[in-house]
Structures are given as structure tokens and as C-alpha cells.
Motif scaffolding. Structure first.
Motif, PDB file in Angstrom:
ATOM      1  N   VAL A 132      -7.657   9.904  -4.913  1.00 22.25           N
ATOM      2  CA  VAL A 132      -7.269   9.536  -3.546  1.00 22.25           C
ATOM      3  C   VAL A 132      -5.747   9.528  -3.421  1.00 22.25           C
ATOM      4  O   VAL A 132      -5.193  10.066  -2.451  1.00 22.25           O
ATOM      5  CB  VAL A 132      -7.866   8.165  -3.155  1.00 22.25           C
ATOM      6  CG1 VAL A 132      -7.248   7.644  -1.867  1.00 22.25           C
ATOM      7  CG2 VAL A 132      -9.383   8.268  -3.011  1.00 22.25           C
ATOM      8  N   GLN A 133      -5.046   8.963  -4.403  1.00 22.73           N
ATOM      9  CA  GLN A 133      -3.582   8.936  -4.362  1.00 22.73           C
ATOM     10  C   GLN A 133      -3.004  10.348  -4.397  1.00 22.73           C
ATOM     11  O   GLN A 133      -2.036  10.646  -3.688  1.00 22.73           O
ATOM     12  CB  GLN A 133      -3.045   8.110  -5.532  1.00 22.73           C
ATOM     13  CG  GLN A 133      -3.355   6.632  -5.381  1.00 22.73           C
ATOM     14  CD  GLN A 133      -3.055   5.868  -6.642  1.00 22.73           C
ATOM     15  OE1 GLN A 133      -1.904   5.524  -6.883  1.00 22.73           O
ATOM     16  NE2 GLN A 133      -4.078   5.600  -7.442  1.00 22.73           N
ATOM     17  N   HIS A 134      -3.603  11.225  -5.191  1.00 23.13           N
ATOM     18  CA  HIS A 134      -3.171  12.621  -5.267  1.00 23.13           C
ATOM     19  C   HIS A 134      -3.291  13.282  -3.890  1.00 23.13           C
ATOM     20  O   HIS A 134      -2.373  13.948  -3.415  1.00 23.13           O
ATOM     21  CB  HIS A 134      -4.024  13.359  -6.309  1.00 23.13           C
ATOM     22  CG  HIS A 134      -3.732  14.816  -6.419  1.00 23.13           C
ATOM     23  ND1 HIS A 134      -2.943  15.333  -7.415  1.00 23.13           N
ATOM     24  CD2 HIS A 134      -4.115  15.872  -5.658  1.00 23.13           C
ATOM     25  CE1 HIS A 134      -2.854  16.646  -7.264  1.00 23.13           C
ATOM     26  NE2 HIS A 134      -3.566  16.997  -6.201  1.00 23.13           N
ATOM     27  N   GLU A 135      -4.430  13.089  -3.237  1.00 19.03           N
ATOM     28  CA  GLU A 135      -4.657  13.709  -1.926  1.00 19.03           C
ATOM     29  C   GLU A 135      -3.770  13.075  -0.852  1.00 19.03           C
ATOM     30  O   GLU A 135      -3.281  13.778   0.044  1.00 19.03           O
ATOM     31  CB  GLU A 135      -6.132  13.641  -1.542  1.00 19.03           C
ATOM     32  CG  GLU A 135      -7.053  14.393  -2.499  1.00 19.03           C
ATOM     33  CD  GLU A 135      -6.662  15.847  -2.741  1.00 19.03           C
ATOM     34  OE1 GLU A 135      -6.104  16.497  -1.816  1.00 19.03           O
ATOM     35  OE2 GLU A 135      -6.881  16.342  -3.861  1.00 19.03           O
ATOM     36  N   LEU A 136      -3.521  11.772  -0.931  1.00 14.91           N
ATOM     37  CA  LEU A 136      -2.605  11.127   0.009  1.00 14.91           C
ATOM     38  C   LEU A 136      -1.191  11.683  -0.157  1.00 14.91           C
ATOM     39  O   LEU A 136      -0.463  11.845   0.829  1.00 14.91           O
ATOM     40  CB  LEU A 136      -2.609   9.607  -0.180  1.00 14.91           C
ATOM     41  CG  LEU A 136      -3.861   8.883   0.316  1.00 14.91           C
ATOM     42  CD1 LEU A 136      -3.828   7.417  -0.110  1.00 14.91           C
ATOM     43  CD2 LEU A 136      -4.021   9.009   1.816  1.00 14.91           C
TER      44      LEU A 136
END
Length: 75
Positions: A52-56
Motif C-alpha cells: 500500500v505504501q509503495h502504491e501511495l
């Protein structure tokens, strides 16, 4: 995103060659709208939190190579 509980995390991306060492939080809580426009909140832990952090990061215009702990691309 929790700044207190962070661990080194090796990840890859289709946008940049190789593996990169990043600091990622162990958990992240996200508020979002579903396809019906309803607001939801969800907490993600472990590898899902890292994803999720990567995509954010992508939504904020950042690449995996931005802020990499080790600038050396891991083999």
C-alpha cells in the motif's frame, strides 16, 4: 503511516530496474472511497502495508528509487 515502527524492506517495481531497500512502516491505516462512493477505512499490516505504501508513493509521483535507503541497486 506509522513513523515509529519502521523496518528495512526490499522491494521491486515495474518502473525501475532491480531491487531497492526501503524503510516501510509495519502498518498503515487508509481512508478511501469505494466504487459506490462510500467512505471506508482499513488498516494493513506487514507485506500488505508495504505494498500500500509503495502504491501511495506512485500516487504522490514518487518512484521506488526516490528515498531508497541504499542507492545501490541490489542484485
Amino acid at each position: 503511516i506509522s513513523k515509529k515502527w519502521r523496518l528495512p524492506w526490499t522491494e521491486r517495481c515495474f518502473s525501475v530496474k532491480g531491487r531497492h531497500l526501503k524503510q516501510r512502516s509495519l502498518y498503515v491505516r487508509v481512508a478511501y472511497q469505494d466504487l459506490d462512493g462510500m467512505w471506508k477505512e482499513q488498516t494493513f499490516y506487514g507485506s500488505r502495508a508495504a505494498i500500500v505504501q509503495h502504491e501511495l508513493d506512485h500516487l504522490e509521483g514518487k518512484l521506488i528509487s526516490d528515498g531508497t535507503v541504499s542507492r545501490k541497486i541490489l542484485s
